[in-house]
Design a protein around this motif. Structure first.
Motif, PDB file in Angstrom:
ATOM      1  N   PHE A 371      15.352   4.993  17.116  1.00 15.77           N
ATOM      2  CA  PHE A 371      16.629   4.856  15.865  1.00 15.77           C
ATOM      3  C   PHE A 371      17.409   5.888  16.008  1.00 15.77           C
ATOM      4  CE2 PHE A 371      15.240   1.286  13.035  1.00 15.77           C
ATOM      5  CZ  PHE A 371      14.094   1.159  13.309  1.00 15.77           C
ATOM      6  N   PHE A 390      12.111   8.487  15.717  1.00 12.63           N
ATOM      7  CA  PHE A 390      11.308   7.556  15.535  1.00 12.63           C
ATOM      8  C   PHE A 390      11.741   6.688  14.651  1.00 12.63           C
ATOM      9  CE2 PHE A 390       8.018   5.774  12.659  1.00 12.63           C
ATOM     10  CZ  PHE A 390       7.404   4.968  13.672  1.00 12.63           C
ATOM     11  N   LEU A 391      12.495   7.229  13.591  1.00 13.87           N
ATOM     12  CA  LEU A 391      13.199   5.943  12.569  1.00 13.87           C
ATOM     13  C   LEU A 391      13.963   6.913  11.741  1.00 13.87           C
ATOM     14  CD1 LEU A 391      11.009   3.592  10.526  1.00 13.87           C
ATOM     15  CD2 LEU A 391      13.660   3.865  10.281  1.00 13.87           C
ATOM     16  N   GLU A 393      17.454   6.006   9.298  1.00  8.07           N
ATOM     17  CA  GLU A 393      18.191   4.924   8.974  1.00  8.07           C
ATOM     18  C   GLU A 393      18.964   5.239   7.533  1.00  8.07           C
ATOM     19  OE1 GLU A 393      16.225   1.581   6.540  1.00  8.07           O
ATOM     20  OE2 GLU A 393      14.377   2.518   6.900  1.00  8.07           O
ATOM     21  N   THR A 407      17.787   8.889   5.983  1.00  8.10           N
ATOM     22  CA  THR A 407      16.391   9.203   5.730  1.00  8.10           C
ATOM     23  C   THR A 407      15.851   9.161   7.274  1.00  8.10           C
ATOM     24  OG1 THR A 407      16.574   7.501   4.005  1.00  8.10           O
ATOM     25  CG2 THR A 407      14.431   7.956   5.141  1.00  8.10           C
ATOM     26  N   GLU A 409      12.042   9.128   9.116  1.00  5.07           N
ATOM     27  CA  GLU A 409      10.866   8.891   8.905  1.00  5.07           C
ATOM     28  C   GLU A 409       9.920   9.153  10.068  1.00  5.07           C
ATOM     29  OE1 GLU A 409      10.083   5.235   6.762  1.00  5.07           O
ATOM     30  OE2 GLU A 409       8.106   5.275   7.482  1.00  5.07           O
ATOM     31  N   SER A 411       6.150   9.117  12.466  1.00  2.00           N
ATOM     32  CA  SER A 411       5.323   7.978  12.751  1.00  2.00           C
ATOM     33  C   SER A 411       3.842   8.567  12.384  1.00  2.00           C
ATOM     34  CB  SER A 411       5.144   7.904  14.118  1.00  2.00           C
ATOM     35  OG  SER A 411       4.863   8.959  15.033  1.00  2.00           O
TER      36      SER A 411
ATOM     37  N   GLU B  93       7.169  -1.587   9.906  1.00  2.14           N
ATOM     38  CA  GLU B  93       8.116  -0.484   9.534  1.00  2.14           C
ATOM     39  C   GLU B  93       9.459  -0.391  10.442  1.00  2.14           C
ATOM     40  OE1 GLU B  93       6.020   3.242   9.510  1.00  2.14           O
ATOM     41  OE2 GLU B  93       5.462   3.182  11.468  1.00  2.14           O
ATOM     42  N   THR B  96      15.304  -1.640   9.408  1.00  2.00           N
ATOM     43  CA  THR B  96      15.739  -1.065   8.074  1.00  2.00           C
ATOM     44  C   THR B  96      15.387  -1.745   7.005  1.00  2.00           C
ATOM     45  OG1 THR B  96      17.544  -2.387   8.227  1.00  2.00           O
ATOM     46  CG2 THR B  96      17.935  -0.327   9.386  1.00  2.00           C
ATOM     47  N   ARG B  97      15.487  -1.051   5.735  1.00  2.00           N
ATOM     48  CA  ARG B  97      14.995  -1.358   4.506  1.00  2.00           C
ATOM     49  C   ARG B  97      15.446  -2.872   4.016  1.00  2.00           C
ATOM     50  NH1 ARG B  97      11.960   2.051   2.474  1.00  2.00           N
ATOM     51  NH2 ARG B  97      13.058   3.824   3.015  1.00  2.00           N
ATOM     52  N   LYS B 132       9.359  -3.760   4.316  1.00  2.00           N
ATOM     53  CA  LYS B 132       8.411  -2.581   4.780  1.00  2.00           C
ATOM     54  C   LYS B 132       7.535  -1.784   3.984  1.00  2.00           C
ATOM     55  CE  LYS B 132      12.064   0.310   6.402  1.00  2.00           C
ATOM     56  NZ  LYS B 132      12.563   1.464   7.378  1.00  2.00           N
ATOM     57  N   ILE B 138      -1.580   1.616   8.313  1.00  2.72           N
ATOM     58  CA  ILE B 138      -0.479   2.729   8.399  1.00  2.72           C
ATOM     59  C   ILE B 138      -0.401   3.601   9.753  1.00  2.72           C
ATOM     60  CG2 ILE B 138       0.160   2.962   5.813  1.00  2.72           C
ATOM     61  CD1 ILE B 138      -1.869   5.535   6.012  1.00  2.72           C
ATOM     62  N   CYS B 139      -0.966   3.094  10.795  1.00  6.80           N
ATOM     63  CA  CYS B 139      -0.479   3.731  12.108  1.00  6.80           C
ATOM     64  C   CYS B 139       0.579   3.100  12.532  1.00  6.80           C
ATOM     65  CB  CYS B 139      -1.870   3.460  12.991  1.00  6.80           C
ATOM     66  SG  CYS B 139      -1.715   1.819  13.874  1.00  6.80           S
ATOM     67  N   SER B 140       1.501   3.844  13.432  1.00  4.96           N
ATOM     68  CA  SER B 140       2.505   3.363  14.132  1.00  4.96           C
ATOM     69  C   SER B 140       2.429   2.732  15.492  1.00  4.96           C
ATOM     70  CB  SER B 140       3.635   4.502  14.158  1.00  4.96           C
ATOM     71  OG  SER B 140       3.806   5.031  12.630  1.00  4.96           O
ATOM     72  N   TYR B 145       1.050  -2.705  13.325  1.00 11.90           N
ATOM     73  CA  TYR B 145       2.430  -3.490  13.016  1.00 11.90           C
ATOM     74  C   TYR B 145       1.920  -4.761  12.884  1.00 11.90           C
ATOM     75  CZ  TYR B 145       5.213   0.688  14.209  1.00 11.90           C
ATOM     76  OH  TYR B 145       5.710   1.724  14.262  1.00 11.90           O
TER      77      TYR B 145
END
Lengths: 446, 158
Positions: A371, A390-391, A393, A407, A409, A411, B93, B96-97, B132, B138-140, B145
């Motif tokens: 990201f 990683f993230l 946003e 923000t 985040e 991982s 995740e 975006t939100r 999300k 909660i692993c990435s 996922y």
């Protein structure tokens, strides 16, 4: 309507009346005024000498605190090298005494800020400052005096730092501002989220909701800074609420069976909001006039249309849509109608946020598994990526459009969210607050 | 047809528990074996049929295994009319939100529409989204996922 909390000390001093008046008259004709050119990308920080403010009447602690906050503000921009020589030769003992510029030249300071804090015995303090160009031995702008309650000393410090920043860079001010955000507690799969206000630098935190309250997301300041829009699950579904910060009363703005609303933001005059509304499988953008509660639909595609943001003149709305197959940015008139796509790079684009200066749009970009926070012109040109992780946003702009907060985040199962800020040049990336997300930066406070 | 489905479900239940439970030998009546869940029970819906369907990355389309589960849900829900149905959509995740809230809403709507097509009355159904927020794992990595891209059908007796 619901009372959430009693007013806190912080909000009691919000109506802080800062009296601003001229201390010293006269203008200072300088042939080549000292100024940092900050649009070049990497710049050489300007050496600024900042001796401790002269404190009268047993106010030495406030004097040190004022100096410290001003240093943090200015140093935090990445544009200044602060010279903090605390040896006796560089101590200012009398605010009104003429400056011996030679002393300050020997330690290579180019600018000098001197100040004082005094009190007439009441709960108020008076803080004065003067800014000098050391090499031309002239004062930069007028000396100024701020008066206010002792408890408001941080705001006075931010106001002085704003004056110095503005005079030396030619940019608008931004330190005297606040940030609304969501504080996190707990593991990723059971996060408790609370709505919080803080000064832009993380001080004076005020929690607006409780840990045991409902999930809250995405606060957005009203243009006058008195109200917040946010998404809450209080009804069991995501719905937009409007919170009056001072009274802590809140109202639900949209509550119709079968509808969910989120991703809201204010119009520049504060009278309307734009937001996403999901009804059935479709998510479109709507506009709501708060006073009349009248709602109009701005998009009607079968795609996901979300994250709307007004242009500063209120005439246009930028938003994200996956109508082309991937999330891209579009601009439409604020009354709805034809939307023009403005993002054409690789990857997908979301959360566009129009800069207060009107010429730039910040966004989140997702490409090849990472990201970015980026900016582009409001015509969609000159895309520049400012961050990679990683993230990253949700960018929000500082009041002067020079800094972006967002923000980040990390991982994995132990991953967490942190607020970061970055200069619009891509310089000066730094964390602001851990365990936090969804920042919304206010305008400059009054 | 419905009777046939119920028999199949009962056999499935018996097979599942025959495989997973150690059944102690007793002198009792075989119908009282612990763990055998009757079709009418809520646990039949939540544990035998399953409440959760999964989605592909950035999609709200129902794949074959999701449709299989949802047909079973619809049969059970049509037999047990006293339940109100809450469907919540979620996303992983990545993204975006706001977009993920919309994607979760699209997923819960896809489940709702499919249940309606299979005879469930529309006025019994409510949908929501958590995007999300509230991941199950909660692993990435794709392992987590894929479990988080879900829609969950919850029921409540009125």
């Amino acid at each position: 309507m619901k009372k959430l909390f009693n007013n806190s000390l912080i909000l009691k001093i919000m109506p802080l009346i800062l009296v601003l008046s001229l201390v010293f008259c006269g203008t200072f004709a300088v042939s080549q005024p000292l100024k940092i050119e900050i649009n070049k990308g990497i710049i050489e920080p300007l050496p600024l000498a900042l001796p401790s403010f002269v404190a009268e009447n047993n106010l030495s602690e406030i004097g040190e605190n004022l100096t410290s906050v001003i240093i943090d503000d200015l140093y935090g921009t990445g544009l200044f090298k602060i010279i903090e020589d605390r040896t006796q030769a560089y101590e200012i003992t009398n605010f009104n005494k003429p400056i011996r510029f030679g002393d300050w030249k020997t330690i290579n300071s180019q600018a000098l800020l001197v100040g004082s804090v005094s009190s007439n015995g009441t709960t108020n303090i008076t803080v004065k400052f003067r800014l000098f160009d050391v090499f031309s031995e002239t004062q930069i702008g007028n000396g100024l005096k701020f008066s206010g309650p002792k408890k408001g000393w941080r705001r006075i410090a931010h106001k002085i730092a704003d004056e110095v920043y503005s005079r030396l860079t030619g940019e608008q001010k931004y330190f005297d501002s606040r940030v609304a955000f969501v504080a996190h507690k707990g593991p990723k799969n059971n996060l408790k989220k609370r709505l919080v206000l803080m000064d832009y630098d993380g001080a004076n935190q005020v929690f607006l909701t409780n840990e045991e309250d409902f999930l809250v997301l995405a606060p957005r300041f009203s243009p006058n800074g008195n109200k917040l829009l946010f998404t809450s699950y209080e009804s069991g579904f995501p719905q937009i609420y409007l919170l009056d910060i001072r009274s802590r009363t809140k109202i639900i703005l949209q509550e119709n069976p079968g509808e969910m609303s989120f991703s809201s933001s204010f119009s520049p005059n504060g009278e309307d909001i734009v937001f996403s509304l999901s009804a059935g499988s479709n998510t479109d953008i709507y506009k709501l006039n708060i006073a009349s509660n009248s709602r109009s639909r701005l998009t009607s595609s079968v795609a996901i249309d979300t994250a709307p943001s007004f242009s500063p003149d209120g005439r246009k709305v930028v938003f994200e849509s996956d109508r082309s197959g991937t999330q891209q940015l579009y601009i439409m008139p604020s009354s709805g109608g034809n939307a023009k796509r403005i993002s054409f790079g690789k990857g997908s684009y979301g959360t566009p946020f129009w800069a207060p200066t009107g010429n730039l749009i910040a966004f989140t970009k997702q490409n090849e598994g990472v990201f970015h926070i980026g900016i582009m012109s409001s015509e969609g040109l000159e895309e520049t990526l400012l961050t990679t992780s990683f993230l990253d946003e949700g960018p929000t702009w500082s009041p002067n459009g020079r800094v972006i907060m967002f923000t980040r985040e990390t991982s994995g199962s132990g991953g967490s969210s942190t607020l970061y800020s970055v200069d619009v040049t891509g310089q000066n990336l730094k964390p602001v607050r851990a365990n936090s997300s969804d920042p919304s930066w206010s305008k400059l406070l009054n | 047809m419905k009777f046939f489905f119920r028999v199949i479900c009962m056999i499935m239940t018996a097979l599942i528990f025959a495989c997973t439970n150690d059944i102690e030998e007793t002198n009792g009546n075989p119908s009282t074996i612990n763990g055998l869940i009757d079709f009418e029970e809520v646990e039949y819906f939540t544990e035998v049929i399953g409440q959760t369907v999964l989605f592909d990355i950035d999609k709200a389309d129902l794949n074959d295994s999701a449709r299989y589960i949802l047909i079973s849900q619809a049969v059970w829900l049509n037999e047990n009319n006293e339940y109100t149905i809450f469907i919540t959509g979620y996303a992983d995740e990545q993204g975006t939100r706001g977009y993920n809230l919309a994607l979760g809403a699209k997923r819960s709507a896809a489940v709702r529409d499919f249940l309606i097509l299979n005879g469930v009355k529309e006025d019994r159904l409510q949908t929501s989204t958590f995007g999300k927020e509230k991941p199950l794992k909660i692993c990435s990595s794709e392992k987590c996922y894929s479990a988080n891209r879900r829609a969950v059908t919850a029921i409540r007796r009125d």
